[in-house]
Design a protein around this motif. Structure first.
Motif, PDB file in Angstrom:
ATOM      1  N   TRP A  62       6.732   0.727 -11.771  1.00 54.75           N
ATOM      2  CA  TRP A  62       5.979  -0.276 -11.034  1.00 54.75           C
ATOM      3  C   TRP A  62       5.448  -1.395 -11.920  1.00 54.75           C
ATOM      4  O   TRP A  62       5.337  -2.528 -11.500  1.00 54.75           O
ATOM      5  N   TYR A  63       5.032  -1.056 -13.142  1.00 58.38           N
ATOM      6  CA  TYR A  63       4.296  -2.001 -13.980  1.00 58.38           C
ATOM      7  C   TYR A  63       5.057  -2.390 -15.240  1.00 58.38           C
ATOM      8  O   TYR A  63       5.670  -1.551 -15.888  1.00 58.38           O
ATOM      9  N   ARG A  64       4.973  -3.675 -15.604  1.00 57.81           N
ATOM     10  CA  ARG A  64       5.515  -4.174 -16.872  1.00 57.81           C
ATOM     11  C   ARG A  64       4.600  -3.786 -18.012  1.00 57.81           C
ATOM     12  O   ARG A  64       5.021  -3.680 -19.154  1.00 57.81           O
ATOM     13  N   GLY A  65       3.340  -3.637 -17.726  1.00 60.78           N
ATOM     14  CA  GLY A  65       2.336  -3.314 -18.740  1.00 60.78           C
ATOM     15  C   GLY A  65       0.963  -3.575 -18.170  1.00 60.78           C
ATOM     16  O   GLY A  65       0.799  -3.718 -16.955  1.00 60.78           O
ATOM     17  N   ILE A  66      -0.024  -3.655 -19.068  1.00 65.38           N
ATOM     18  CA  ILE A  66      -1.385  -3.944 -18.651  1.00 65.38           C
ATOM     19  C   ILE A  66      -1.901  -5.136 -19.456  1.00 65.38           C
ATOM     20  O   ILE A  66      -1.448  -5.394 -20.565  1.00 65.38           O
ATOM     21  N   ALA A  67      -2.830  -5.862 -18.863  1.00 67.65           N
ATOM     22  CA  ALA A  67      -3.428  -7.019 -19.524  1.00 67.65           C
ATOM     23  C   ALA A  67      -4.938  -6.926 -19.404  1.00 67.65           C
ATOM     24  O   ALA A  67      -5.466  -6.349 -18.449  1.00 67.65           O
ATOM     25  N   PHE A 107       0.443   6.876 -18.001  1.00 64.53           N
ATOM     26  CA  PHE A 107       1.307   6.408 -16.921  1.00 64.53           C
ATOM     27  C   PHE A 107       2.645   7.121 -17.094  1.00 64.53           C
ATOM     28  O   PHE A 107       3.470   6.717 -17.916  1.00 64.53           O
ATOM     29  N   ALA A 108       2.850   8.180 -16.322  1.00 63.38           N
ATOM     30  CA  ALA A 108       4.011   9.021 -16.576  1.00 63.38           C
ATOM     31  C   ALA A 108       5.007   9.088 -15.425  1.00 63.38           C
ATOM     32  O   ALA A 108       6.139   9.481 -15.614  1.00 63.38           O
ATOM     33  N   GLY A 109       4.607   8.729 -14.248  1.00 59.21           N
ATOM     34  CA  GLY A 109       5.482   8.872 -13.089  1.00 59.21           C
ATOM     35  C   GLY A 109       6.070   7.546 -12.651  1.00 59.21           C
ATOM     36  O   GLY A 109       6.566   6.751 -13.450  1.00 59.21           O
ATOM     37  N   GLU A 110       5.973   7.320 -11.342  1.00 59.75           N
ATOM     38  CA  GLU A 110       6.505   6.089 -10.756  1.00 59.75           C
ATOM     39  C   GLU A 110       5.881   4.834 -11.354  1.00 59.75           C
ATOM     40  O   GLU A 110       6.497   3.780 -11.371  1.00 59.75           O
ATOM     41  N   CYS A 135       0.837  -1.204   0.000  1.00 61.94           N
ATOM     42  CA  CYS A 135       0.000   0.000   0.000  1.00 61.94           C
ATOM     43  C   CYS A 135       0.870   1.252   0.000  1.00 61.94           C
ATOM     44  O   CYS A 135       0.609   2.208  -0.736  1.00 61.94           O
ATOM     45  N   ALA A 136       1.924   1.257   0.809  1.00 64.89           N
ATOM     46  CA  ALA A 136       2.839   2.407   0.847  1.00 64.89           C
ATOM     47  C   ALA A 136       3.559   2.564  -0.489  1.00 64.89           C
ATOM     48  O   ALA A 136       3.726   3.679  -0.986  1.00 64.89           O
ATOM     49  N   LEU A 137       3.975   1.460  -1.073  1.00 65.03           N
ATOM     50  CA  LEU A 137       4.687   1.516  -2.352  1.00 65.03           C
ATOM     51  C   LEU A 137       3.807   2.083  -3.456  1.00 65.03           C
ATOM     52  O   LEU A 137       4.229   2.977  -4.193  1.00 65.03           O
ATOM     53  N   PHE A 138       2.583   1.582  -3.587  1.00 63.48           N
ATOM     54  CA  PHE A 138       1.694   2.003  -4.674  1.00 63.48           C
ATOM     55  C   PHE A 138       0.842   3.229  -4.326  1.00 63.48           C
ATOM     56  O   PHE A 138      -0.006   3.628  -5.117  1.00 63.48           O
ATOM     57  N   HIS A 139       1.047   3.809  -3.139  1.00 57.98           N
ATOM     58  CA  HIS A 139       0.311   5.004  -2.709  1.00 57.98           C
ATOM     59  C   HIS A 139      -1.205   4.795  -2.755  1.00 57.98           C
ATOM     60  O   HIS A 139      -1.942   5.633  -3.252  1.00 57.98           O
ATOM     61  N   VAL A 140      -1.654   3.654  -2.221  1.00 59.45           N
ATOM     62  CA  VAL A 140      -3.089   3.393  -2.108  1.00 59.45           C
ATOM     63  C   VAL A 140      -3.446   3.395  -0.623  1.00 59.45           C
ATOM     64  O   VAL A 140      -2.564   3.272   0.227  1.00 59.45           O
ATOM     65  N   PRO A 141      -4.723   3.540  -0.288  1.00 61.72           N
ATOM     66  CA  PRO A 141      -5.101   3.572   1.134  1.00 61.72           C
ATOM     67  C   PRO A 141      -4.661   2.295   1.859  1.00 61.72           C
ATOM     68  O   PRO A 141      -4.666   1.213   1.274  1.00 61.72           O
TER      69      PRO A 141
END
Length: 174
Positions: free
Chosen positions: A128-133, A121-124, A77-83
């Motif tokens: 974080w992500y390889r891509g989307i599926a 997707f321009a920042g961190e 949660c801290a890494l991905f900035h989610v609640p």
């Protein structure tokens, strides 16, 4: 005569890839099944505070020692900035001394194509992500294992921790 052809931007896979779908704070993510060594409960976590105040290590709040290996437990949660959420599972990663806290495991799924990240997707997120599926009609980000803990971060964290965790870390009780 062909003027132009539209090309889909995608990360090429040699063949389909098995991914583990997991949830975190109400969001769904995927990670390559080959990157995960084990899925386990949170039992056995020990509190950890790095000796150096470095923002890169704010995501590491616990350590897990299992079968002679030390895992730095990532607060996803801290890494991905989610609640913050009530994580109940750990994904022990295969080639990195890291364990990832998740809320739950949903299922395993075969991914045929991982599409490149849109320019939004321009920042961190690009790290974080390889891509989307597209999985069952929903767009799911496919996480990059390197986003959790790089080899350099793992080496620095290892240098900060005592050789024997039994005396140095307090067991976290759930």
């Amino acid at each position: 005569m062909k003027i132009s052809s539209t090309r889909r931007r995608r990360v090429n896979l040699q063949k389909s890839e098995t991914a583990i779908l997991f949830s975190l704070s109400g969001y769904r993510f995927a990670i390559a099944a080959g990157a995960v060594d084990e899925i386990r409960p949170l039992a056995g976590l020990k509190e950890f505070q790095p000796t150096v105040a470095d923002p890169r290590f704010a995501k590491v709040k616990h350590i897990l020692e299992r079968q002679g290996r030390r895992y730095f437990v990532i607060d996803t949660c801290a890494l991905f900035h989610v609640p913050p959420s009530d994580s109940s599972r750990l994904l022990l990663l295969r080639n990195v001394p890291a364990a990832v806290m998740v809320d739950g495991i949903e299922q395993m799924h075969e991914i045929e194509t991982i599409h490149a990240l849109p320019l939004a997707f321009a920042g961190e997120e690009r790290r974080w992500y390889r891509g989307i599926a597209l999985i069952r009609g929903r767009v799911v980000p496919v996480v990059s294992v390197e986003a959790f803990l790089t080899r350099a971060e793992a080496a620095l964290l290892s240098a900060m921790t005592p050789a024997s965790g039994k005396e140095a870390f307090a067991e976290v009780t759930a």
